[in-house]
Design an enzyme around this catalytic site. Structure first.
Site, short mmCIF file in Angstrom:
data_model
loop_
_atom_site.label_atom_id
_atom_site.label_comp_id
_atom_site.label_asym_id
_atom_site.label_seq_id
_atom_site.Cartn_x
_atom_site.Cartn_y
_atom_site.Cartn_z
N GLN A 11 0.92 -1.19 -0.05
CA GLN A 11 0.04 0.21 -0.20
C GLN A 11 0.99 1.34 -0.08
O GLN A 11 0.68 2.08 -0.84
CB GLN A 11 -0.92 0.09 1.14
CG GLN A 11 -1.81 -0.91 1.28
CD GLN A 11 -2.74 -0.76 2.53
OE1 GLN A 11 -3.89 -0.02 1.99
NE2 GLN A 11 -2.71 -1.15 3.76
N ASP A 40 14.51 -10.14 -2.21
CA ASP A 40 13.72 -10.76 -0.96
C ASP A 40 14.53 -10.44 0.27
O ASP A 40 15.62 -10.75 0.57
CB ASP A 40 13.68 -12.20 -1.15
CG ASP A 40 13.02 -13.09 -0.15
OD1 ASP A 40 12.92 -12.33 1.15
OD2 ASP A 40 12.54 -14.08 -0.16
N ALA A 64 7.25 -4.49 4.51
CA ALA A 64 7.68 -5.13 5.87
C ALA A 64 6.53 -6.46 5.88
O ALA A 64 5.88 -6.92 5.03
CB ALA A 64 6.84 -4.22 6.93
N THR A 66 3.69 -7.90 7.23
CA THR A 66 2.53 -7.18 7.88
C THR A 66 1.49 -8.19 8.16
O THR A 66 0.52 -7.88 8.55
CB THR A 66 2.09 -6.27 7.19
OG1 THR A 66 1.71 -6.86 5.85
CG2 THR A 66 3.02 -5.07 6.98
N THR A 105 5.13 0.78 13.68
CA THR A 105 3.73 0.78 14.12
C THR A 105 3.33 0.92 15.38
O THR A 105 4.12 0.97 16.10
CB THR A 105 3.15 -0.59 13.69
OG1 THR A 105 1.93 -1.06 14.20
CG2 THR A 105 4.14 -1.81 14.60
N ASP A 106 2.12 1.22 15.77
CA ASP A 106 1.53 1.48 17.18
C ASP A 106 1.73 0.15 18.05
O ASP A 106 1.53 0.11 19.04
CB ASP A 106 0.16 2.10 17.14
CG ASP A 106 -0.80 0.91 16.37
OD1 ASP A 106 -0.86 1.03 15.17
OD2 ASP A 106 -1.48 -0.03 16.99
N TYR A 129 4.38 -9.94 15.69
CA TYR A 129 4.65 -8.58 14.67
C TYR A 129 5.05 -7.38 15.34
O TYR A 129 6.12 -7.07 14.77
CB TYR A 129 3.32 -8.29 13.85
CG TYR A 129 3.03 -7.07 13.12
CD1 TYR A 129 3.89 -7.06 12.04
CD2 TYR A 129 2.39 -5.97 13.89
CE1 TYR A 129 3.64 -5.82 11.18
CE2 TYR A 129 2.30 -4.90 12.95
CZ TYR A 129 3.03 -4.85 11.60
OH TYR A 129 2.90 -3.68 10.84
N LYS A 133 8.80 -5.59 14.78
CA LYS A 133 8.84 -3.94 14.36
C LYS A 133 9.65 -3.46 15.39
O LYS A 133 10.33 -2.51 15.11
CB LYS A 133 7.29 -3.65 14.26
CG LYS A 133 6.54 -4.10 13.04
CD LYS A 133 7.05 -4.07 11.72
CE LYS A 133 6.94 -2.54 11.39
NZ LYS A 133 7.63 -2.27 9.97
N1 LIG Z 1 -1.10 -1.62 7.19
C1 LIG Z 1 -1.31 -1.03 8.27
O1 LIG Z 1 -2.36 -1.16 8.81
C2 LIG Z 1 -0.05 -0.76 9.19
C3 LIG Z 1 -0.33 -0.27 10.39
C4 LIG Z 1 0.91 0.37 11.06
C5 LIG Z 1 2.29 0.29 10.45
N2 LIG Z 1 2.35 -0.22 9.31
C6 LIG Z 1 3.74 -0.13 8.55
O2 LIG Z 1 3.52 0.67 7.51
C7 LIG Z 1 4.51 -0.17 6.47
C8 LIG Z 1 3.84 0.02 5.03
O3 LIG Z 1 2.62 -0.84 5.50
P1 LIG Z 1 1.71 -1.39 3.93
O4 LIG Z 1 0.18 -1.31 4.57
O5 LIG Z 1 2.17 -0.73 2.88
O6 LIG Z 1 2.16 -2.87 3.88
P2 LIG Z 1 1.76 -3.87 2.79
O7 LIG Z 1 0.57 -3.36 1.95
O8 LIG Z 1 1.35 -5.30 3.46
O9 LIG Z 1 3.03 -3.97 1.96
C9 LIG Z 1 4.40 -4.56 2.27
C10 LIG Z 1 5.06 -5.15 1.22
O10 LIG Z 1 6.27 -5.60 1.63
C11 LIG Z 1 6.52 -6.49 0.85
N3 LIG Z 1 7.48 -7.50 1.68
C12 LIG Z 1 6.96 -8.49 2.50
N4 LIG Z 1 7.80 -9.42 2.62
C13 LIG Z 1 8.87 -9.28 1.79
C14 LIG Z 1 10.05 -9.79 1.38
N5 LIG Z 1 10.59 -10.99 1.90
N6 LIG Z 1 11.00 -9.39 0.73
C15 LIG Z 1 10.64 -8.12 -0.02
N7 LIG Z 1 9.31 -7.40 0.20
C16 LIG Z 1 8.58 -8.16 1.15
C17 LIG Z 1 5.38 -7.39 0.38
O11 LIG Z 1 5.68 -7.81 -0.64
P3 LIG Z 1 4.50 -8.79 -1.43
O12 LIG Z 1 3.64 -7.80 -2.09
O13 LIG Z 1 5.03 -9.59 -2.46
O14 LIG Z 1 3.66 -9.37 -0.46
C18 LIG Z 1 4.46 -5.94 0.41
O15 LIG Z 1 4.51 -5.28 -0.85
C19 LIG Z 1 5.13 -1.35 6.98
O16 LIG Z 1 6.05 -0.98 7.68
C20 LIG Z 1 3.99 -1.72 8.12
O17 LIG Z 1 4.33 -2.35 9.11
C21 LIG Z 1 1.28 -0.91 8.42
#
Ligand SMILES: NC(=O)c1ccc[n+]([C@@H]2O[C@H](COP(=O)([O-])OP(=O)(O)OC[C@H]3O[C@@H](n4cnc5c(N)ncnc54)[C@H](OP(=O)(O)O)[C@@H]3O)[C@@H](O)[C@H]2O)c1
Length: 317
Positions: A11, A40, A64, A66, A105-106, A129, A133
């Protein structure tokens, strides 16, 4: 400037791509978007090789592990991606004087505080998780401690929604299928738009000419102002979609409140996900460019409503 942006298919990663498409950087800048297929992040050697060949001045780590529930069993993988990989990025940044943007993250907190968390509050994660983090944050801070080269920002955020799977889209899918739904009413936080998050991150690190600027390295809470519960958010989302004439079986008042304790989950969630965002606002104010604060003026409710309207326009509901 060379920019390496990880998380191409997530996202936040997609939000960065949209942003750089809308407002392209000067031609001397080169951006590489990296997905799992290109590197990776659980493979330390592959990551080190990529960094050493790409030589980034700016590293954006939007990738991440996630999958909160799966992390309870796949914790070694979660730690490799959420803790070891950011440590390697930090090591590169301190060695070569680069800037690292990382996201957290929170969930690094246990949610028991009365009131919003500030950056210096003690980390106390309650699931794997969150632990992975928190370990990533600690690793970055440790690598940069006593290093004069390079700079970093760790943006802690919450309840992210953008182009991908998220709570809002789940509610909309269920609202088409069901006439009743139970949603947790005693967990609080604020939804964060991925596009907004990408924008405020760049506001901290780039100047008006899109050059890297000096900022104070550290953790910043990057969330909009405000507070809601999952239940209130679900009701807002359903009402907004109905207002846009989307055919839904569910009506907002048919969403029942349920306590988190009554809802079976693998990994416990946080009762209080509220993050105080004053430090980041102040840092943007101090940058002297008041236009950077314009992104803070839109209320989170309006952002959610625009997002749902956008999904409707794009035929995604
Ligand atoms: N989503 C939430 O509600 C939330 C809340 C608080 C904090 N955050 C933090 O915000 C940040 C962005 O989150 P987001 O919502 O954009 O997460 P997301 O949509 O789950 O995207 C995470 C991306 O990381 C990639 N990834 C996972 N494992 C990998 C690996 N081994 N090698 C390379 N890439 C890998 C995934 O690849 P694939 O597409 O191939 O799976 C995915 O594209 C993260 O740091 C997350 O912890 C998110």
């Amino acid at each position: 400037m060379n920019i390496l942006a990880f998380g191409k298919d997530g996202q936040l990663g997609k939000a960065f791509q949209n942003l750089f498409q809308k407002v392209p950087l000067a031609s001397e800048n080169n951006i590489q978007y990296i997905g799992r297929n290109q590197c990776d992040l659980s493979h330390a050697i592959a990551l080190n090789n990529l960094l050493n060949t790409s030589k980034p001045d700016l590293i954006i780590n939007a990738a991440a592990y996630t999958a909160v529930d799966k992390a309870e069993t796949e914790y070694e993988l979660a730690f490799a991606i959420n803790a070891k990989a950011p440590e390697i990025m930090a090591q590169y940044a301190t060695k070569h004087g680069s800037t690292l943007l990382h996201y957290s993250t929170d969930y690094v907190f246990d949610g028991s505080k009365d009131g919003p968390y500030i950056e210096d509050d003690h980390r106390k994660p309650i699931n794997m998780y969150g632990k992975s983090k928190a370990a990533g944050e600690e690793a970055i801070v440790n690598v940069f401690t006593n290093c004069s080269a390079g700079q970093y920002a760790i943006f802690r955020t919450s309840w992210v929604y953008g182009d991908g799977a998220n709570f809002i889209r789940t509610i909309l899918r269920l609202a088409k299928e069901r006439e009743e739904l139970k949603v947790i009413c005693d967990q609080y936080g604020v939804p964060t738009n991925a596009g907004w998050l990408a924008q405020v991150s760049l506001d901290l690190v780039l100047d008006l000419q899109d050059n890297l600027r000096k900022f104070t390295s550290g953790i910043y809470h990057a969330v909009p102002s405000g507070k809601t519960s999952w239940h209130e958010l679900a009701a807002l989302v359903v009402q907004t979609a109905r207002d846009a004439n989307i055919a839904l079986k569910l009506k907002p008042h048919d969403i029942q409140s349920i306590l988190a304790a009554q809802y079976p989950v693998v990994a416990p969630g946080s009762a209080n996900s509220c993050l105080d965002n004053s430090k980041l606002r102040l840092a943007l104010e101090e940058s002297g460019d008041m236009s950077k604060l314009q992104h803070w003026n839109k209320a989170w409710e309006k952002e959610v409503q625009s997002y749902v309207a956008g999904l409707s326009r794009d035929g995604l509901i």
